[in-house]
Enzyme design. Structure first.
Site, PDB file in Angstrom:
ATOM      1  N   PHE A 199      -0.745  -8.158   4.942  1.00  0.00           N
ATOM      2  CA  PHE A 199       0.545  -7.500   4.809  1.00  0.00           C
ATOM      3  C   PHE A 199       0.481  -6.248   3.924  1.00  0.00           C
ATOM      4  CE2 PHE A 199       0.840 -12.196   3.819  1.00  0.00           C
ATOM      5  CZ  PHE A 199       1.068 -12.605   5.381  1.00  0.00           C
ATOM      6  N   CYS A 200      -0.512  -5.272   4.261  1.00  0.00           N
ATOM      7  CA  CYS A 200      -0.506  -4.016   3.700  1.00  0.00           C
ATOM      8  C   CYS A 200      -0.588  -4.220   2.054  1.00  0.00           C
ATOM      9  CB  CYS A 200       0.292  -3.101   4.090  1.00  0.00           C
ATOM     10  SG  CYS A 200       0.131  -2.576   5.913  1.00  0.00           S
ATOM     11  N   ALA A 201      -1.072  -5.601   1.400  1.00  0.00           N
ATOM     12  CA  ALA A 201      -0.834  -5.516   0.033  1.00  0.00           C
ATOM     13  C   ALA A 201      -2.227  -6.322  -0.110  1.00  0.00           C
ATOM     14  CB  ALA A 201       0.248  -6.540  -0.241  1.00  0.00           C
TER      15      ALA A 201
ATOM     16  N   HIS B 149       0.805  -1.257   0.053  1.00  0.00           N
ATOM     17  CA  HIS B 149      -0.061   0.108  -0.060  1.00  0.00           C
ATOM     18  C   HIS B 149       0.647   1.207  -0.006  1.00  0.00           C
ATOM     19  CE1 HIS B 149      -3.508  -2.430   1.855  1.00  0.00           C
ATOM     20  NE2 HIS B 149      -3.300  -2.801   0.804  1.00  0.00           N
TER      21      HIS B 149
END
Length: 418
Positions: A379-381, A135
């Site tokens: 995982f901020c993805a 992100h």
């Protein structure tokens, strides 16, 4: 799209070491003990990709610097002069670590996310990104109307898609990750630089997960801008860096308005602030009192990694990865994740799911039952995990200089219980 490794090819490497592998470097907290079902055990930290522990050399550097710490840049006192010199020397250490050009600017920030948001205010045109980014390298560009290219199932096809997008419509910047924070897969940076430059664009590399593991050379790889975080690089003291060409940085408005960035503020300040003069160079985007100790920590980590040598670090990591990948491949119901079917290299990160178990349940079993720390979730993805067919997330194991084979073996034993 879920890419599942065949059991016979689960390991990226070719040799699976069976002898014990010791830590390559001393890290803070390496002997920390935690409570679990079997009693108190040494904590097995397999979550380096989130926040790596501090190198002991970094801790020693900060301990030595604290008694001499003072304000920077405008103090006439002896300690201010010493601290200023150390702070500016830290820039040179960072530049040396990433192989920067002589005229590149090194700006200290809070972290990679901060660096990317800063750069996003400086780009004079469109930005192109992949949809598999963390992100931090996706959302700042979406705010500026970035063009998002859909990742293909192979690296080769993905490079072709980026080439076509840049050929079809001009862009100022191609922003790309150096190594996936989910799977650790590494993209060919020189090839990406060639593609970007062929179409008049510049290349930015999010090196948050690459810099701790591999040598990154801005000049030789053709990179125009690069960012990474201290907390990924064994220097968790709240600093990051943005390194790159000066013209866009000097041509943009200061990232923060305030002292340090301003060269002269007139007595009568106009509503539009046109009479304020701003510094050029790093100071332009470092308003306020800088995180001097954080910068010194990053520099100390950079110097230490240079001293260890990228090949030595890579050999240590690849030996552990071979052991991990092979072990995961032998466990029924464990499904390693990959983005590209033709990728042949990844840094010390591996993500997987376990049939019949949620990622959180797996992580809790590893922690509560065996004293193992991993990461679970998306995982901020989030777009990438959805693309891989796991919108509810996965489990991620990540390695570093303090990792040892004992940690891998304990993990595999704990997973086998499931």
């Amino acid at each position: 799209m879920t890419t599942i490794l065949p059991r016979s090819t689960a390991c990226f490497g070719t040799t699976i070491p069976t002898a014990p592998i010791a830590p390559l470097a001393a890290v803070a907290g390496s002997d920390a003990r935690v409570a679990c079902a079997s009693g108190r055990v040494r904590y097995a930290n397999l979550d380096y990709a989130a926040s790596a522990p501090a190198l002991q050399t970094v801790v020693d550097e900060i301990t030595a610097a604290l008694p001499r710490y003072a304000s920077v840049h405008r103090g006439a006192g002896q300690l201010s002069q010493e601290t200023t010199a150390a702070y500016e020397d830290a820039r040179r250490s960072v530049a040396r670590f990433v192989g920067a050009r002589d005229d590149d600017t090194v700006v200290f920030t809070r972290n990679t996310t901060d660096s990317i948001n800063l750069l996003a205010t400086c780009v004079p045109g469109d930005t192109v990104v992949l949809d598999v980014e963390h992100h931090a390298n996706l959302l700042p560009w979406k705010r500026t109307g970035a063009r998002i290219v859909e990742c293909a199932q192979t690296v080769a096809a993905t490079l072709t898609a980026l080439d076509r997008e840049l050929a079809a419509r001009p862009a100022a910047l191609l922003a790309i990750t150096g190594a996936s924070n989910v799977t650790g897969e590494v993209l060919p940076l020189p090839t990406l630089a060639t593609i970007a430059h062929r179409h008049g664009a510049r290349l930015f590399v999010d090196a948050a997960q690459l810099a701790p593991h591999r040598a990154v050379t801005i000049a030789d790889h053709g990179i125009d801008y690069l960012a990474f975080s201290g907390h990924k690089l064994y220097a968790p003291f709240g600093a990051g860096v943005l390194v790159g060409r000066t013209d866009w940085l000097d041509g943009a408005e200061p990232y923060l308005a305030g002292g340090g960035a301003s060269a002269d503020v007139p007595r009568e300040i106009a509503d539009d602030d046109v009479d304020t003069r701003w510094h050029h160079g790093p100071a332009r985007h470092e308003a306020g009192s800088p995180n001097v100790l954080g910068a010194l920590a990053v520099a100390a980590a950079c110097d230490a990694l240079i001293e260890w040598g990228p090949e030595r670090i890579r050999r240590h990591e690849q030996s552990l990865l071979a052991r991990l990948d092979a072990g995961l491949g032998r466990l029924p119901g464990v499904r390693p994740l990959r983005i590209w079917s033709d990728s042949h290299d990844h840094v010390g990160i591996a993500a997987f799911t376990v049939d019949g178990w949620t990622p959180r349940a797996v992580a809790e079993h590893l922690s509560d039952g065996h004293g193992i720390g991993v990461r679970d979730g998306r995982f901020c993805a989030h777009p990438l995990l959805s693309r891989l067919g796991h919108p509810d997330g996965a489990v991620r194991v990540s390695l570093g200089l303090g990792s040892r084979s004992e940690d891998i073996d304990r993990l595999l034993t704990a997973l086998a219980e499931l």
